[in-house]
Design a protein around this motif. Structure first.
Motif, short mmCIF file in Angstrom:
data_model
loop_
_atom_site.label_atom_id
_atom_site.label_comp_id
_atom_site.label_asym_id
_atom_site.label_seq_id
_atom_site.Cartn_x
_atom_site.Cartn_y
_atom_site.Cartn_z
N LEU A 127 -0.65 0.74 -14.41
CA LEU A 127 0.64 1.24 -13.91
C LEU A 127 1.81 0.38 -14.35
O LEU A 127 2.96 0.78 -14.18
CB LEU A 127 0.61 1.30 -12.38
N GLY A 128 1.54 -0.82 -14.85
CA GLY A 128 2.62 -1.71 -15.24
C GLY A 128 3.29 -2.36 -14.06
O GLY A 128 4.46 -2.72 -14.12
N VAL A 129 2.54 -2.55 -12.99
CA VAL A 129 3.06 -3.17 -11.78
C VAL A 129 2.47 -4.57 -11.70
O VAL A 129 1.31 -4.78 -12.07
CB VAL A 129 2.61 -2.34 -10.54
N PRO A 130 3.23 -5.55 -11.24
CA PRO A 130 2.66 -6.89 -11.08
C PRO A 130 1.45 -6.86 -10.13
O PRO A 130 1.42 -6.09 -9.17
CB PRO A 130 3.79 -7.72 -10.49
N ARG A 131 0.47 -7.69 -10.40
CA ARG A 131 -0.78 -7.70 -9.63
C ARG A 131 -0.54 -7.99 -8.15
O ARG A 131 -1.23 -7.46 -7.28
CB ARG A 131 -1.73 -8.75 -10.24
N GLY A 132 0.44 -8.78 -7.82
CA GLY A 132 0.73 -9.11 -6.43
C GLY A 132 1.24 -7.94 -5.61
O GLY A 132 1.29 -8.01 -4.37
N GLN A 133 1.61 -6.86 -6.26
CA GLN A 133 2.12 -5.69 -5.57
C GLN A 133 1.07 -4.59 -5.41
O GLN A 133 1.39 -3.48 -5.03
CB GLN A 133 3.35 -5.16 -6.32
N THR A 134 -0.15 -4.91 -5.71
CA THR A 134 -1.25 -3.96 -5.58
C THR A 134 -2.31 -4.58 -4.69
O THR A 134 -2.78 -5.69 -4.96
CB THR A 134 -1.86 -3.64 -6.95
N SER A 135 -2.67 -3.88 -3.62
CA SER A 135 -3.75 -4.37 -2.75
C SER A 135 -4.79 -3.26 -2.59
O SER A 135 -4.45 -2.07 -2.56
CB SER A 135 -3.22 -4.79 -1.39
N VAL A 136 -6.04 -3.66 -2.50
CA VAL A 136 -7.15 -2.71 -2.44
C VAL A 136 -8.07 -3.09 -1.29
O VAL A 136 -8.39 -4.26 -1.10
CB VAL A 136 -7.94 -2.71 -3.77
N THR A 137 -8.49 -2.08 -0.54
CA THR A 137 -9.48 -2.24 0.50
C THR A 137 -10.64 -1.32 0.19
O THR A 137 -10.46 -0.11 0.07
CB THR A 137 -8.90 -1.89 1.89
N VAL A 138 -11.84 -1.89 0.06
CA VAL A 138 -13.03 -1.10 -0.26
C VAL A 138 -13.76 -0.79 1.03
O VAL A 138 -14.16 -1.69 1.77
CB VAL A 138 -13.95 -1.86 -1.23
N GLY A 139 -13.90 0.50 1.32
CA GLY A 139 -14.65 0.94 2.49
C GLY A 139 -16.06 1.34 2.09
O GLY A 139 -16.53 1.05 0.98
N ARG A 140 -16.72 2.01 2.98
CA ARG A 140 -18.10 2.41 2.71
C ARG A 140 -18.18 3.43 1.58
O ARG A 140 -19.02 3.33 0.70
CB ARG A 140 -18.71 2.97 3.98
N ARG A 141 -17.30 4.44 1.63
CA ARG A 141 -17.32 5.49 0.59
C ARG A 141 -15.96 5.70 -0.08
O ARG A 141 -15.87 6.47 -1.02
CB ARG A 141 -17.77 6.81 1.21
N THR A 142 -14.95 5.07 0.44
CA THR A 142 -13.61 5.27 -0.12
C THR A 142 -12.98 3.93 -0.49
O THR A 142 -13.40 2.88 -0.01
CB THR A 142 -12.68 5.96 0.90
N VAL A 143 -11.98 4.01 -1.33
CA VAL A 143 -11.20 2.85 -1.73
C VAL A 143 -9.75 3.17 -1.42
O VAL A 143 -9.23 4.20 -1.88
CB VAL A 143 -11.38 2.56 -3.24
N LEU A 144 -9.10 2.32 -0.64
CA LEU A 144 -7.69 2.50 -0.32
C LEU A 144 -6.88 1.55 -1.19
O LEU A 144 -7.07 0.33 -1.13
CB LEU A 144 -7.43 2.23 1.16
N ILE A 145 -5.99 2.13 -1.99
CA ILE A 145 -5.17 1.34 -2.91
C ILE A 145 -3.72 1.48 -2.48
O ILE A 145 -3.20 2.59 -2.39
CB ILE A 145 -5.35 1.84 -4.36
N ARG A 146 -3.10 0.34 -2.19
CA ARG A 146 -1.69 0.33 -1.79
C ARG A 146 -0.87 -0.29 -2.93
O ARG A 146 -1.13 -1.42 -3.31
CB ARG A 146 -1.50 -0.47 -0.52
N VAL A 147 0.10 0.46 -3.41
CA VAL A 147 0.95 0.00 -4.51
C VAL A 147 2.37 -0.07 -4.00
O VAL A 147 2.89 0.89 -3.43
CB VAL A 147 0.86 0.95 -5.73
N THR A 148 2.99 -1.24 -4.18
CA THR A 148 4.39 -1.41 -3.84
C THR A 148 5.15 -1.54 -5.16
O THR A 148 4.98 -2.53 -5.88
CB THR A 148 4.60 -2.68 -2.99
N PRO A 149 5.96 -0.54 -5.50
CA PRO A 149 6.64 -0.59 -6.80
C PRO A 149 7.76 -1.62 -6.80
O PRO A 149 8.23 -2.08 -5.76
CB PRO A 149 7.19 0.83 -6.96
N THR A 150 8.17 -1.98 -8.00
CA THR A 150 9.35 -2.83 -8.15
C THR A 150 10.57 -1.97 -7.87
O THR A 150 10.62 -0.80 -8.25
CB THR A 150 9.39 -3.40 -9.59
N SER A 151 11.54 -2.52 -7.22
CA SER A 151 12.73 -1.77 -6.83
C SER A 151 13.41 -1.17 -8.06
O SER A 151 13.69 -1.85 -9.03
CB SER A 151 13.70 -2.70 -6.10
N GLY A 152 13.64 0.14 -8.01
CA GLY A 152 14.29 0.84 -9.10
C GLY A 152 13.33 1.38 -10.15
O GLY A 152 13.74 2.12 -11.03
#
Length: 188
Positions: A127-152
């Motif tokens: 995505l071209g986003v810095p690694r610190g702005q992406t967090s991932v939580t792995v569940g039993r069957r799903t993966v939740l990915i939270r992306v915080t974009p750079t402003s603008g």
């Protein structure tokens, strides 16, 4: 590895299951203490008249509360629920936060934290986003990915979900990704 797949699968299963030794020892110690207390009470009850009268005085309020039938039924239901919970903890397998994959040449055991970091790195890179702005939580069957974009700099949620699906496919795990893109970005 392929000649001994039953053994390999058994070893992989053992690596993903948690032992029940800790809870079993704790329950055994508590039950042993209760049984020793009951034994001491029974010996005191049969040998000492003063002990009997003192116990009757202590348990008189308990006997008064336990007289109505709903109180006894409630206490019984609570004890049955506790027994079922303990039985389930003893019988059902525990699960460690690990995933396995059996390949033709190797058997892999991967911790969920390592898998989450790999997914976060791959999604951030695609995505071209810095690694610190992406967090991932792995569940039993799903993966939740939270992306915080750079402003603008907007991030397309469909592109993020496609990137997550590609990373999971490359890793070889069948998990369904859920992507959340924050509405507000961070200042870079």
């Amino acid at each position: 590895m392929t000649a001994n797949t039953a053994t390999t699968r058994r070893l992989l299963r053992r690596e993903t299951r948690a032992t029940r030794r800790g809870p079993a020892i704790a329950i055994a110690l508590v039950l042993t203490a209760l049984l020793l207390l009951l034994l001491a009470g029974a010996v005191g009850w049969t040998l000492d008249e003063g002990f009997r009268t003192q116990l009757r005085a202590w348990f008189a309020p308990v006997a008064a509360i336990a007289q109505p039938m709903p109180a006894l039924l409630t206490a019984g239901a609570v004890l049955i629920a506790l027994a079922l919970l303990l039985l389930g903890a003893a019988v059902l397998p525990g699960r460690r936060a690990r995933r396995t994959r059996l390949d033709v040449r190797a058997a892999l055991v991967i911790d969920d934290g390592v898998l989450a970091d790999a997914i976060a790195d791959g999604v951030a890179r695609r995505l071209g986003v810095p690694r610190g702005q992406t967090s991932v939580t792995v569940g039993r069957r799903t993966v939740l990915i939270r992306v915080t974009p750079t402003s603008g700099v907007p991030v397309d949620p469909d592109a993020a979900e496609d990137a997550a699906a590609r990373v999971l496919d490359e890793a070889g795990f069948r998990l369904s990704p859920r992507v959340q893109v924050a509405r507000e970005g961070v200042i870079a």
